[in-house]
Design an enzyme around this catalytic site. Structure first.
Site, PDB file in Angstrom:
ATOM      1  N   HIS A  73      42.860  32.265  36.288  1.00  0.00           N
ATOM      2  CA  HIS A  73      41.844  33.295  36.116  1.00  0.00           C
ATOM      3  C   HIS A  73      41.998  33.998  34.754  1.00  0.00           C
ATOM      4  O   HIS A  73      41.017  34.469  34.178  1.00  0.00           O
ATOM      5  CB  HIS A  73      41.941  34.352  37.222  1.00  0.00           C
ATOM      6  CG  HIS A  73      41.635  33.827  38.588  1.00  0.00           C
ATOM      7  ND1 HIS A  73      42.597  33.228  39.386  1.00  0.00           N
ATOM      8  CD2 HIS A  73      40.481  33.805  39.297  1.00  0.00           C
ATOM      9  CE1 HIS A  73      42.036  32.871  40.522  1.00  0.00           C
ATOM     10  NE2 HIS A  73      40.763  33.206  40.500  1.00  0.00           N
ATOM     11  N   ASP A  88      37.178  23.825  40.571  1.00  0.00           N
ATOM     12  CA  ASP A  88      37.355  25.252  40.745  1.00  0.00           C
ATOM     13  C   ASP A  88      36.254  25.958  39.929  1.00  0.00           C
ATOM     14  O   ASP A  88      35.538  25.319  39.148  1.00  0.00           O
ATOM     15  CB  ASP A  88      38.750  25.667  40.272  1.00  0.00           C
ATOM     16  CG  ASP A  88      39.264  26.923  40.968  1.00  0.00           C
ATOM     17  OD1 ASP A  88      38.444  27.662  41.544  1.00  0.00           O
ATOM     18  OD2 ASP A  88      40.488  27.168  40.918  1.00  0.00           O
ATOM     19  N   HIS A  93      44.884  23.344  45.172  1.00  0.00           N
ATOM     20  CA  HIS A  93      44.170  23.017  43.956  1.00  0.00           C
ATOM     21  C   HIS A  93      44.836  21.783  43.355  1.00  0.00           C
ATOM     22  O   HIS A  93      45.935  21.893  42.812  1.00  0.00           O
ATOM     23  CB  HIS A  93      44.259  24.165  42.946  1.00  0.00           C
ATOM     24  CG  HIS A  93      43.830  25.504  43.491  1.00  0.00           C
ATOM     25  ND1 HIS A  93      44.645  26.309  44.230  1.00  0.00           N
ATOM     26  CD2 HIS A  93      42.643  26.156  43.392  1.00  0.00           C
ATOM     27  CE1 HIS A  93      44.000  27.429  44.556  1.00  0.00           C
ATOM     28  NE2 HIS A  93      42.776  27.357  44.066  1.00  0.00           N
TER      29      HIS A  93
END
Length: 389
Positions: free
Chosen positions: A239, A314, A227
């Site tokens: 998250h 993302d 990422h």
């Protein structure tokens, strides 16, 4: 309005035939010199000649503005009906097969009907890293986590293992895999990155991730390194909340090494929801940051080659590092304005509302149409449908 398949094929053939005489190699879209909103481009001036511009314009003329914008979206689907509806109604550019998706889409080749509803090749994506991030293990069998791979396989063995799985993924209809994870991490195995990382040694990450990319490319499946600019040293889990990385200068010799070394191996790049001191504006994560996109595009600032491949975000709808700040419509707009080519979220909810807002963003020049066109051409190249100008 959706065109009948025969008309679509004829149109595509005309465009590609008209363009193919100018070059037998990869397209050189004028996209490469596009200035991202809010930034000053330091990329080399475009070398696109008028004939190439005409060719690219011919391809882009096949789409309405809304359809061009839809090509820049990838949405998670629950099954065939959900996916086919998103493609038929909005001509969305990509779908995502997640853990919640009915695997009959792949096992029973239902995805072929969904693809047939698309005017141009549909991108069918998944997260298949191995280990605990494996959406297709019921179809492909279990794959070890990246860290286990680096401890138990040689790079060549991993290439052969990945090549076999990639061929099966392609047979099931997958076109792009959101892998490999090139984060450099010494976290415990079950932390957010943890055993998803090949190693805490960036050179080991480069070696094994490079073999994964090579295998997937050889099988005809696209890859997406993640990422950017590096989650391995981040403070938490995007998250569940905001993630702060070390300052950019402290990431140079560790987190950024895999991207620097793999940037021209044919992989797309996913930008993470990461607050990066010395790079991103406070409270603006990399996934919606013009500065992060510019760093990746130009290579300046981390001693890498310029990148003119596809930049994905993302997930914008299921991760609190974004959702605590923005709703999905604003998040998608912010990502594309910042310079991402494709915005990902894990549901078809609000697809039409997102497109409504994006159309308004273009009309208000918050999102320049030239920037949209550049991204559409990059997406077409990734899908194998780009005009060979």
């Amino acid at each position: 309005m959706r065109l009948a398949p025969g008309i679509v094929l004829a149109m595509t053939a005309v465009v590609l035939t008209a363009c193919s005489g100018s070059s037998s190699g990869p397209s050189k879209e004028s996209a490469s010199s596009t200035t991202q909103a809010g930034t000053t481009s330091s990329a080399a001036p475009s070398t696109t000649v008028p004939g190439q511009q005409d060719c690219a314009a011919g391809y882009l003329a096949n789409f309405t503005l809304r359809q061009k914008l839809a090509q820049l979206l990838t949405v998670g689907v629950t099954g065939e009906d959900d996916a086919e509806n998103a493609v038929k109604t909005e001509q969305v550019g990509g779908i995502f097969i997640g853990s919640w998706t009915d695997k009959a889409m792949l096992a029973q080749h239902q995805v072929d009907k969904v693809k047939a509803a698309s005017r141009v090749p549909l991108m069918v994506t998944t997260d298949e890293e191995g280990g605990r991030v494996s959406r297709m293990k019921d179809l492909l069998g279990v794959a070890p986590a990246a860290r286990v791979v680096a401890q138990t396989m040689t790079p060549e063995q991993y290439y052969q293992f990945s090549l076999d799985r990639a061929k099966k993924m392609k047979d099931y209809g997958i076109t792009v895999d959101f892998a490999p994870d090139v984060d450099v991490s010494s976290e415990a195995d079950d932390d957010v990155i943890g055993d998803r990382s090949f190693s805490d040694d960036p050179n080991v990450v480069v070696q094994y991730a490079g073999e994964f990319i090579r295998a997937m490319n050889d099988a005809g499946v696209g890859t997406v390194m993640k990422h950017f600019p590096g989650h391995g040293s981040g403070s938490g889990d995007s998250h569940t909340g905001v993630v702060h990385t070390p300052p950019l200068d402290q990431m140079q010799d560790k987190d950024l090494v895999p991207f620097r070394n793999l940037i021209n191996r044919g992989s797309a790049v996913m930008v993470g929801h990461l607050d990066v001191p010395g790079l991103t504006t406070p409270n603006v994560p990399a996934s919606i940051s013009p500065e992060a996109m510019k760093l990746l595009r130009t290579g300046a600032g981390y001693n890498a080659a310029p990148f003119d491949g596809v930049i994905f975000t993302d997930d914008l709808s299921g991760m609190k590092a974004i959702t605590s700040r923005l709703d999905i419509e604003d998040a998608v707009e912010a990502a594309l304005v910042a310079g991402a080519d494709n915005a990902l979220w894990i549901t078809t909810n609000n697809l039409s509302k997102v497109l409504d807002q994006l159309e308004q963003a273009v009309k208000a020049n918050r999102l320049p149409e030239s920037q949209v066109d550049a991204s559409v051409l990059r997406m077409a190249k990734l899908k194998g449908s780009a005009p060979h100008c």
